[in-house]
Enzyme design. Structure first.
Site, PDB file in Angstrom:
ATOM      1  N   HIS A 270       1.056  -0.981  -0.007  1.00 16.55           N
ATOM      2  CA  HIS A 270       0.005   0.007   0.021  1.00 16.55           C
ATOM      3  C   HIS A 270       0.857   1.220  -0.023  1.00 16.55           C
ATOM      4  O   HIS A 270       1.386   1.677   1.079  1.00 16.55           O
ATOM      5  CB  HIS A 270      -1.043  -0.009   1.320  1.00 16.55           C
ATOM      6  CG  HIS A 270      -1.866   1.211   1.186  1.00 16.55           C
ATOM      7  ND1 HIS A 270      -3.175   1.031   1.598  1.00 16.55           N
ATOM      8  CD2 HIS A 270      -1.794   2.424   0.889  1.00 16.55           C
ATOM      9  CE1 HIS A 270      -3.877   1.942   1.376  1.00 16.55           C
ATOM     10  NE2 HIS A 270      -2.980   3.155   1.142  1.00 16.55           N
TER      11      HIS A 270
ATOM     12  N   HIS B 281       1.677   5.284  -1.678  1.00 16.05           N
ATOM     13  CA  HIS B 281       1.224   6.500  -2.427  1.00 16.05           C
ATOM     14  C   HIS B 281       2.784   7.140  -2.967  1.00 16.05           C
ATOM     15  O   HIS B 281       3.665   7.404  -2.293  1.00 16.05           O
ATOM     16  CB  HIS B 281       0.883   7.687  -1.507  1.00 16.05           C
ATOM     17  CG  HIS B 281      -0.596   7.046  -1.180  1.00 16.05           C
ATOM     18  ND1 HIS B 281      -1.908   7.192  -1.760  1.00 16.05           N
ATOM     19  CD2 HIS B 281      -0.879   6.324   0.312  1.00 16.05           C
ATOM     20  CE1 HIS B 281      -2.644   6.816  -0.837  1.00 16.05           C
ATOM     21  NE2 HIS B 281      -2.385   6.063  -0.058  1.00 16.05           N
TER      22      HIS B 281
ATOM     23  N   ARG C  72       2.536   9.564  -5.571  1.00 16.02           N
ATOM     24  CA  ARG C  72       2.141  10.759  -6.303  1.00 16.02           C
ATOM     25  C   ARG C  72       2.556  10.938  -7.751  1.00 16.02           C
ATOM     26  O   ARG C  72       2.864   9.878  -8.249  1.00 16.02           O
ATOM     27  CB  ARG C  72       2.668  11.670  -5.463  1.00 16.02           C
ATOM     28  CG  ARG C  72       2.528  11.998  -4.029  1.00 16.02           C
ATOM     29  CD  ARG C  72       1.147  11.717  -3.520  1.00 16.02           C
ATOM     30  NE  ARG C  72       0.967  11.920  -1.932  1.00 16.02           N
ATOM     31  CZ  ARG C  72      -0.025  11.388  -1.323  1.00 16.02           C
ATOM     32  NH1 ARG C  72      -1.096  10.830  -1.861  1.00 16.02           N
ATOM     33  NH2 ARG C  72      -0.125  11.706   0.091  1.00 16.02           N
TER      34      ARG C  72
ATOM     35  N   ASN D 241      -4.996   7.203  -5.861  1.00 16.19           N
ATOM     36  CA  ASN D 241      -5.631   8.463  -5.820  1.00 16.19           C
ATOM     37  C   ASN D 241      -4.628   9.799  -6.218  1.00 16.19           C
ATOM     38  O   ASN D 241      -4.468  10.637  -5.525  1.00 16.19           O
ATOM     39  CB  ASN D 241      -5.893   8.697  -4.449  1.00 16.19           C
ATOM     40  CG  ASN D 241      -4.714   8.585  -3.421  1.00 16.19           C
ATOM     41  OD1 ASN D 241      -3.643   8.086  -3.725  1.00 16.19           O
ATOM     42  ND2 ASN D 241      -4.956   9.114  -2.276  1.00 16.19           N
TER      43      ASN D 241
ATOM     44  N   LYS E  26      -8.868  -0.104  -6.115  1.00 11.39           N
ATOM     45  CA  LYS E  26      -9.314   0.508  -4.800  1.00 11.39           C
ATOM     46  C   LYS E  26     -10.521   1.350  -4.481  1.00 11.39           C
ATOM     47  O   LYS E  26     -10.579   2.278  -5.306  1.00 11.39           O
ATOM     48  CB  LYS E  26      -8.043   1.436  -4.411  1.00 11.39           C
ATOM     49  CG  LYS E  26      -7.952   2.082  -3.356  1.00 11.39           C
ATOM     50  CD  LYS E  26      -7.667   1.247  -1.893  1.00 11.39           C
ATOM     51  CE  LYS E  26      -8.111   2.370  -0.660  1.00 11.39           C
ATOM     52  NZ  LYS E  26      -6.735   3.043  -0.454  1.00 11.39           N
TER      53      LYS E  26
ATOM     54  N   HIS F  67     -10.959   1.018   1.360  1.00 13.70           N
ATOM     55  CA  HIS F  67     -10.498   2.221   2.649  1.00 13.70           C
ATOM     56  C   HIS F  67     -11.688   2.150   3.480  1.00 13.70           C
ATOM     57  O   HIS F  67     -12.887   2.703   2.895  1.00 13.70           O
ATOM     58  CB  HIS F  67     -10.534   3.516   2.098  1.00 13.70           C
ATOM     59  CG  HIS F  67      -9.901   4.573   3.017  1.00 13.70           C
ATOM     60  ND1 HIS F  67      -8.639   5.066   3.329  1.00 13.70           N
ATOM     61  CD2 HIS F  67     -10.533   5.067   4.160  1.00 13.70           C
ATOM     62  CE1 HIS F  67      -8.834   5.981   4.182  1.00 13.70           C
ATOM     63  NE2 HIS F  67      -9.812   5.907   5.085  1.00 13.70           N
TER      64      HIS F  67
ATOM     65  N   HIS G 194      -4.988  -0.591   5.476  1.00 11.10           N
ATOM     66  CA  HIS G 194      -4.580   0.033   6.639  1.00 11.10           C
ATOM     67  C   HIS G 194      -5.286  -0.102   7.926  1.00 11.10           C
ATOM     68  O   HIS G 194      -5.801   0.781   8.413  1.00 11.10           O
ATOM     69  CB  HIS G 194      -4.210   1.364   6.150  1.00 11.10           C
ATOM     70  CG  HIS G 194      -5.178   2.198   5.382  1.00 11.10           C
ATOM     71  ND1 HIS G 194      -6.618   2.101   5.836  1.00 11.10           N
ATOM     72  CD2 HIS G 194      -5.307   2.599   4.597  1.00 11.10           C
ATOM     73  CE1 HIS G 194      -7.168   2.819   5.157  1.00 11.10           C
ATOM     74  NE2 HIS G 194      -6.220   3.448   4.120  1.00 11.10           N
TER      75      HIS G 194
ATOM     76  N   ASP H  20       1.562   2.389   3.575  1.00 13.50           N
ATOM     77  CA  ASP H  20       0.400   3.615   3.473  1.00 13.50           C
ATOM     78  C   ASP H  20       1.450   5.055   3.580  1.00 13.50           C
ATOM     79  O   ASP H  20       1.028   5.848   3.902  1.00 13.50           O
ATOM     80  CB  ASP H  20      -0.645   3.641   4.377  1.00 13.50           C
ATOM     81  CG  ASP H  20      -1.813   4.732   4.095  1.00 13.50           C
ATOM     82  OD1 ASP H  20      -1.653   5.150   2.806  1.00 13.50           O
ATOM     83  OD2 ASP H  20      -2.622   5.111   4.961  1.00 13.50           O
TER      84      ASP H  20
ATOM     85  N   HIS I 268       3.435  14.341   1.839  1.00 15.14           N
ATOM     86  CA  HIS I 268       2.909  15.550   1.789  1.00 15.14           C
ATOM     87  C   HIS I 268       4.038  16.528   1.913  1.00 15.14           C
ATOM     88  O   HIS I 268       4.756  16.253   2.719  1.00 15.14           O
ATOM     89  CB  HIS I 268       1.632  15.877   2.484  1.00 15.14           C
ATOM     90  CG  HIS I 268       0.478  15.023   2.313  1.00 15.14           C
ATOM     91  ND1 HIS I 268      -0.522  15.543   1.374  1.00 15.14           N
ATOM     92  CD2 HIS I 268       0.157  13.994   2.945  1.00 15.14           C
ATOM     93  CE1 HIS I 268      -1.651  14.434   1.420  1.00 15.14           C
ATOM     94  NE2 HIS I 268      -1.021  13.433   2.406  1.00 15.14           N
TER      95      HIS I 268
ATOM     96  N   ALA J  15      -3.354  14.819   5.837  1.00 15.85           N
ATOM     97  CA  ALA J  15      -3.129  13.401   6.398  1.00 15.85           C
ATOM     98  C   ALA J  15      -2.121  12.672   5.766  1.00 15.85           C
ATOM     99  O   ALA J  15      -2.312  12.544   4.270  1.00 15.85           O
ATOM    100  CB  ALA J  15      -4.663  12.506   6.378  1.00 15.85           C
TER     101      ALA J  15
HETATM  102  O1  DOR Z   1      -3.375   9.381   5.719  1.00 14.08           O
HETATM  103  C1  DOR Z   1      -3.649   9.163   4.704  1.00 14.08           C
HETATM  104  N1  DOR Z   1      -3.189   9.498   3.493  1.00 14.08           N
HETATM  105  N2  DOR Z   1      -4.639   8.256   4.413  1.00 14.08           N
HETATM  106  C2  DOR Z   1      -5.081   7.735   3.205  1.00 14.08           C
HETATM  107  O2  DOR Z   1      -6.104   7.076   3.195  1.00 14.08           O
HETATM  108  C3  DOR Z   1      -4.543   8.670   2.158  1.00 14.08           C
HETATM  109  C4  DOR Z   1      -3.175   8.963   2.122  1.00 14.08           C
HETATM  110  C5  DOR Z   1      -2.863  10.149   1.261  1.00 14.08           C
HETATM  111  O3  DOR Z   1      -3.094   9.914  -0.081  1.00 14.08           O
HETATM  112  O4  DOR Z   1      -2.402  11.029   1.604  1.00 14.08           O
HETATM  113 ZN    ZN Z   2      -3.401   4.927   1.484  1.00 12.33          ZN
END
Ligand code: DOR
Ligand code: ZN
Length: 338
Positions: free
Chosen positions: A13, A15, A17, A41, A96, A135, A169, A241, A245, A257
């Site tokens: 899992h 991310h 970007r 996402n 997803k 999710h 998660h 996960d 950011h 988040a």
């Molecule tokens: O904390 C998170 N950040 N939870 C998620 O489900 C998405 C993720 C994100 O893409 O930043």
């Molecule tokens: Zn995630």
């Protein structure tokens, strides 16, 4: 010096970007993992074969490593057709599903978790053997969101007994217990949810870099997650996960988040499993379980860890992008052998 080898570590899992953030974080995952399941996402989310294949190619170029396997996912839409899914099936590991607005970039998620509303698509996925990654949170009180989603997981598992459903998660004891109740339910768990509770995030001064969705829960939950991970419960796999950011979006009012853990995950997992005298189970938790659950084969990539201090950087940067990792500036007991 003490060494430990992990064979084909997988992050199920992740991310990554896009653009410069992708260029910053993809090499960090490729350095320590043999492969990863890539979250869809983006803005806009990955909903077409063209977008999926071109994202896969951008990851490949950014990661600087031919030995990093990317398992792509599609963003669930309730109106995908059989022909579309049949055509894309071999390019994805799963789809997803996000309830709309539940987390970062999920605005295009499903407006309702009603089984009848979702049935046509889930039946196609079940028929084509495409796993469903979920999710699982309601929009209730933040500490209860995952727990409140349990009846939905049960309804999904019962209504589609041939569909492989992955509770992404997981953060609660209730979710751990559900694993043993339905054959077709599986789960991923992050590094941070094995280590922190709400107290670490907000009990003292507020720690924005530990803020994520689902939010870290109670000691009883952490204990249940840790117990399942340490014994390498066969239906549980590692999924960081790791969700980068930029620093200014974390250290701001309206904190985004996501916890960024990919460059420290294996070192911390090794430290954690060693502390609990469960190192023998780490390879199963971080690689073999996922290979069995998703029925994947993966090239041999050995990652060697050595018991030597590793000072975590206070920030990772590339051009105008930056991201602060979990444990920034702290010292870990294990390092990756270069
Ligand atoms: O904390 C998170 N950040 N939870 C998620 O489900 C998405 C993720 C994100 O893409 O930043
Ligand atoms: Zn995630």
């Amino acid at each position: 010096m003490k060494e430990f080898i992990i064979n084909n570590p997988l992050d199920m899992h992740l991310h990554l970007r896009d653009n410069d953030m992708l260029k910053l974080v993809a090499p960090l995952s490729a350095k320590t993992f043999a492969g990863a399941l890539i979250m869809p996402n983006l803005v806009p989310p990955i909903t077409s074969k063209e977008a999926l294949l071109s994202y896969k190619q951008r990851i490949k170029e950014a990661s600087n490593d031919n030995n990093f396997e990317t398992f792509m996912t599609l963003f669930f839409k309730s109106d995908y057709t059989f022909d579309f899914l049949k055509d894309i099936k071999d390019d994805i590991i799963g789809i997803k599903l996000y309830p709309a607005g539940i987390t970062t970039n999920s605005e295009d998620g499903v407006s309702s978790m009603d089984i009848e509303f979702l049935r046509p698509n889930l039946q196609i996925m079940s028929d084509l053997n495409i796993p469903l990654c979920v999710h699982g949170e309601t929009n209730g009180f933040v500490m209860d969101r995952e727990k409140e989603f349990m009846p939905t997981y049960e309804a999904l598992a019962k209504s589609f007994p041939k569909l492989k459903i992955i509770m992404e998660h997981i953060t609660t004891k209730e979710a751990v217990l559900l694993l043993d109740k339905y054959d077709n339910l599986y789960a991923s768990v992050t590094l941070h949810h094995l280590l922190i509770t709400l107290d670490d995030l907000a009990g003292d001064s507020l720690k924005p870099h530990l803020f994520c969705k689902p939010i870290a829960k109670r000691p009883r939950d952490k204990k249940a997650l840790l117990k399942a991970a340490l014994k390498a419960h066969p239906k549980l796999m590692f999924g960081s996960d790791s969700a980068p950011h930029p620093k200014h979006k974390k250290e701001s009012c309206g904190c985004a988040a996501g916890v960024f853990t990919s460059p420290i995950a294996l070192q911390v997992l090794t430290q954690l499993f060693e502390k609990h005298k469960c190192l023998d189970n780490l390879n199963t938790f971080v690689s073999l379980n996922a290979q069995k659950i998703y029925n994947i084969k993966i090239n041999n990539k050995y990652i060697k860890l050595i018991k030597k201090d590793f000072k975590v950087p206070n920030i990772y940067e590339y051009k105008n992008e930056n991201v602060v990792p979990m444990y920034a500036n702290e010292t870990l007991l294990w390092s990756i052998k270069e």
